[in-house]
Scaffold this active site. Structure first.
Site, PDB file in Angstrom:
ATOM      1  CG  ASN A   1     124.823  31.986  33.856  1.00  0.00           C
ATOM      2  OD1 ASN A   1     125.140  31.211  33.020  1.00  0.00           O
ATOM      3  ND2 ASN A   1     123.453  31.805  34.747  1.00  0.00           N
TER       4      ASN A   1
ATOM      5  CE1 TYR B   1     121.955  37.883  30.701  1.00  0.00           C
ATOM      6  CE2 TYR B   1     122.780  36.782  32.477  1.00  0.00           C
ATOM      7  CZ  TYR B   1     121.931  36.813  31.447  1.00  0.00           C
ATOM      8  OH  TYR B   1     121.299  35.697  31.149  1.00  0.00           O
TER       9      TYR B   1
ATOM     10  CG  ASP C   1     113.881  36.237  34.377  1.00  0.00           C
ATOM     11  OD1 ASP C   1     112.822  36.652  34.469  1.00  0.00           O
ATOM     12  OD2 ASP C   1     114.678  36.381  33.638  1.00  0.00           O
TER      13      ASP C   1
ATOM     14  CE  LYS D   1     118.531  39.713  29.737  1.00  0.00           C
ATOM     15  NZ  LYS D   1     117.465  39.716  30.745  1.00  0.00           N
TER      16      LYS D   1
ATOM     17  CD  GLU E   1     121.802  32.415  32.299  1.00  0.00           C
ATOM     18  OE1 GLU E   1     121.543  33.478  32.431  1.00  0.00           O
ATOM     19  OE2 GLU E   1     121.228  31.422  32.649  1.00  0.00           O
TER      20      GLU E   1
ATOM     21  CE1 TYR F   1     118.974  42.386  34.003  1.00  0.00           C
ATOM     22  CE2 TYR F   1     120.302  40.278  33.706  1.00  0.00           C
ATOM     23  CZ  TYR F   1     119.059  41.074  33.677  1.00  0.00           C
ATOM     24  OH  TYR F   1     117.871  40.439  33.242  1.00  0.00           O
TER      25      TYR F   1
ATOM     26  CD1 TRP G   1     119.011  34.738  29.315  1.00  0.00           C
ATOM     27  CD2 TRP G   1     119.144  32.726  29.647  1.00  0.00           C
ATOM     28  NE1 TRP G   1     117.680  34.265  30.167  1.00  0.00           N
ATOM     29  CE2 TRP G   1     118.027  33.153  30.126  1.00  0.00           C
ATOM     30  CE3 TRP G   1     119.883  31.260  29.484  1.00  0.00           C
ATOM     31  CZ2 TRP G   1     117.242  31.871  30.956  1.00  0.00           C
ATOM     32  CZ3 TRP G   1     119.145  30.369  30.057  1.00  0.00           C
ATOM     33  CH2 TRP G   1     117.753  30.584  30.841  1.00  0.00           C
TER      34      TRP G   1
ATOM     35  CD  GLU H   1     122.458  33.603  37.197  1.00  0.00           C
ATOM     36  OE1 GLU H   1     121.574  34.176  37.795  1.00  0.00           O
ATOM     37  OE2 GLU H   1     123.082  34.039  36.334  1.00  0.00           O
TER      38      GLU H   1
HETATM   39  C1  GCB Z   1     120.140  34.857  34.714  1.00  0.00           C
HETATM   40  C2  GCB Z   1     119.396  33.702  34.978  1.00  0.00           C
HETATM   41  C3  GCB Z   1     118.045  33.601  34.141  1.00  0.00           C
HETATM   42  C4  GCB Z   1     117.739  34.788  33.623  1.00  0.00           C
HETATM   43  C5  GCB Z   1     118.843  35.764  33.142  1.00  0.00           C
HETATM   44  C6  GCB Z   1     118.115  37.295  32.665  1.00  0.00           C
HETATM   45  O1  GCB Z   1     121.356  35.019  35.215  1.00  0.00           O
HETATM   46  O2  GCB Z   1     120.141  32.529  35.025  1.00  0.00           O
HETATM   47  O3  GCB Z   1     117.312  32.594  34.383  1.00  0.00           O
HETATM   48  O4  GCB Z   1     116.676  34.532  32.917  1.00  0.00           O
HETATM   49  O5  GCB Z   1     119.757  35.850  33.910  1.00  0.00           O
HETATM   50  O6  GCB Z   1     117.694  37.327  31.778  1.00  0.00           O
HETATM   51  O7  GCB Z   1     118.089  38.073  33.491  1.00  0.00           O
END
Ligand code: GCB
Length: 589
Positions: A464, A466, A163, A567, A502, A470, A547, A399
């Site tokens: 990491n 979210y 990404d 982000k 992250e 997500y 992040w 990841e």
């Molecule tokens: C992640 C990745 C990172 C992405 C981020 C995202 O887990 O390690 O490279 O940019 O999520 O923002 O989705």
């Protein structure tokens, strides 16, 4: 690999500037002698990615030629002269006066070739470098393969597995340097602490197997300590004792100057005396618990792309300090050597990562090809960065993805053959890192829902996560409760320090909402406040890395507004969002 320097025995000529440039989509340049000069050249900055310097090159990743000429002084004749490229993404070929002198595979790491035999002394020399950054399955990071997370979501027009925008070009300075015929080829410094004293162990290698005598000196202000270096077969060791040493740390990044002197050559390094270890849930710097708070970042800016941008670098460090951060991860590839030197000087605690982002293990054949690349990258990174006090940890992957991973069903991976294959792959890398450098911590960064079994060999568990973006997006209380439970469970499983490497929420600067909804500055502020508040209650959480530090260029997709990952707690042009102030509240306390 020693960074070039100018002194009485060495010379250095930085070729940064505007070079001639021409794309070669049909690959006809070599056969047509483009290394001697380009017919249809346009100006291109080196260092810099080509993609944002011209709009027609935005999506261009195939072959491009850079040509310049450089005067090499007569006084260099008799020395050994090398050309050194700080980073070319992804594959670089170097020509000097029409002779191909070498190629290098892989971005973000330096390479050098000796060119003494091909130079015109006391006159101009034509230097050409061709570079291409084709996305290929066997490269690392890989492209043009299907991602289990759904390639189309993250990448529409360019099939990356990762990404961030696949910027192409010569990203770091190209340097001509000279060294004496017999020269210092490598230096390894390892430091230790005994009470209030510092111990500095130095190993030096010459380029030839000589038995000679040299000297090593560590100086600080007007004082110094030194020792003889007895070279046998071109190698020597010495140990220096510094009474009442000033130890390097994030709050007092004191550096000593270490000079190696031989009859023909000399070389000086900046050295921090410090130790690094883990104990239970803590990371210990000089025997004391330290939190690694900060960011995942990117080398990324308007127009310069991934090119070395010194004013930006200084500004970013100042902004990171303004938030109270003391740490970052070189997500998702090694950053410039200039950046590592600044980290030593400014006291940043670095997780140093190879470009192994989103590794996949879909077959033995693919895994073997990628492992070879990763081992080379790890070797090159540790050789380059082993003497930086700021580097506390080597990270061998970000990841890695089991083939069966699905974000909507985090547990569906029984019988997935990529899981044992991935474990073997990752353990090979962790072991290699430990073998190359037993003095630092080793880790890998795990994806949400990834097999925790891949992390047993890690010194620190890097996650990491979210929750609230997500997964459980817009449901912060539930997200934070899930996150807290997962942290507790992970601590129970491993009994090792946990770093959240992250966590973050895309945020459009200037968008507000009451109530706070996803994409608003309020949501990002609440999200980060919530995460930091949970982490504060957990002694085993050894650091929180948001992040991302700043919005950055990603590939165009339905997930990335304007082609940006938003982000950042700062915008791409480095203005703070509300969340940056939240960080200050926590980290400046
Ligand atoms: C992640 C990745 C990172 C992405 C981020 C995202 O887990 O390690 O490279 O940019 O999520 O923002 O989705």
């Amino acid at each position: 690999m020693l960074y070039p320097q100018q002194n009485n025995s060495r010379n250095k000529l930085d070729l940064s500037g505007i070079w001639d440039f021409q794309i070669d989509p049909d690959g006809i340049g070599e056969a047509n002698g483009w290394f001697n000069g380009l017919h249809n050249a346009r100006p291109m900055a080196v260092p810099g990615s080509w993609n944002e310097q011209y709009e027609d090159l935005f999506n261009y990743l195939s072959l491009g030629w850079y040509v310049t000429s450089s005067f090499v002084p007569q006084s260099w004749q008799g020395e050994r002269v090398f050309i050194r490229v700080g980073s070319a993404c992804y594959f670089g070929t170097v020509y000097v006066n029409g002779v191909k002198v070498g190629t290098h595979d892989g971005g973000h790491l330096p390479f050098a070739f000796e060119i003494s035999e091909h130079l015109n002394w006391g006159s101009e020399n034509v230097i050409a470098i061709s570079v291409e950054n084709e996305l290929q399955p066997t490269r690392v990071p890989s492209g043009n393969i299907q991602s289990p997370l759904g390639g189309g979501m993250l990448a529409s027009n360019m099939r990356t597995t990762f990404d961030f925008f696949p910027f192409a070009g010569i990203h770091r300075p190209v340097i001509l340097y000279s060294v004496p015929q017999t020269h210092i080829e490598d230096v390894t410094v390892v430091t230790d602490i005994e009470g209030s004293d510092g111990i500095v162990k130095v190993e030096v290698k010459l380029n030839s197997p000589l038995t000679v005598e040299g000297r090593v000196t560590l100086s600080f202000g007007d004082s110094s300590v030194g020792a003889i270096l007895d070279f046998d077969d071109g190698a020597a060791q010495a140990t220096l004792y510094v009474t009442n040493a000033r130890f390097w740390s994030d709050t007092d990044p004191f550096l000593y100057a270490l000079t190696i002197q031989t009859d023909d050559d000399s070389y000086t390094l900046q050295v921090g005396i410090r130790t690094i270890a883990v104990q239970g849930g803590q990371i210990l710097l000089n025997g004391k618990a330290v939190k690694m708070n900060g960011f995942g970042r990117h080398e990324d800016f308007i127009a310069s792309g991934k090119g070395l941008n010194l004013p930006l670098m200084v500004k970013d460090y100042q902004l990171m300090r303004w938030t109270g951060a003391n740490s970052y991860r070189t997500s998702h590839y090694p950053y410039s050597e200039e950046e590592m030197q600044l980290a030593d000087r400014e006291g940043f605690l670095i997780i140093d990562e190879i470009p192994a982002v989103s590794l996949q293990f879909e077959s033995d054949e693919m895994a073997d090809a990628r492992l070879k690349v990763c081992l080379q990258q790890l070797d090159e990174l540790i050789t380059r960065d082993k003497n930086h006090a700021s580097v506390l940890m080597w990270c061998v992957a970000n990841e890695p993805l089991p083939a069966s991973l699905r974000l909507d069903n985090l547990n569906a991976k029984a019988e997935d053959p990529s899981v044992p294959r991935g474990k073997k792959f990752l353990e090979t890398l962790l072991q290699r890192a430990r073998q190359l450098d037993p003095t630092r911590l080793v880790t890998l960064v795990g994806v949400m829902g990834g097999p925790i079994d891949w992390m047993h060999e890690c010194d620190v568990i890097c996650l990491n996560r979210y929750w609230g973006w997500y997964v459980l997006g817009g449901q912060l209380p539930a997200a934070l409760a899930t996150m807290e439970k997962e942290l507790d469970d992970t601590w129970q499983t491993f009994g090792k320090p946990i770093l959240m490497t992250e966590f973050g929420a895309d945020t459009m600067a200037g968008m507000h909402g009451h109530p706070a909804v996803m994409w608003t500055e309020e949501y990002q502020a609440d999200y980060i406040r919530g995460h930091l508040a949970v982490a504060e209650r957990k002694e085993f959480v050894a650091g929180m890395q948001v992040w991302n530090f700043a919005d950055f260029a990603a590939v165009q997709s339905i997930m990335r507004v304007g082609g940006l990952n938003m982000k950042g707690v700062f915008t791409r042009s480095r203005q703070p969002k509300m969340a940056a102030h939240v960080l200050r509240e926590f980290w400046k306390k």
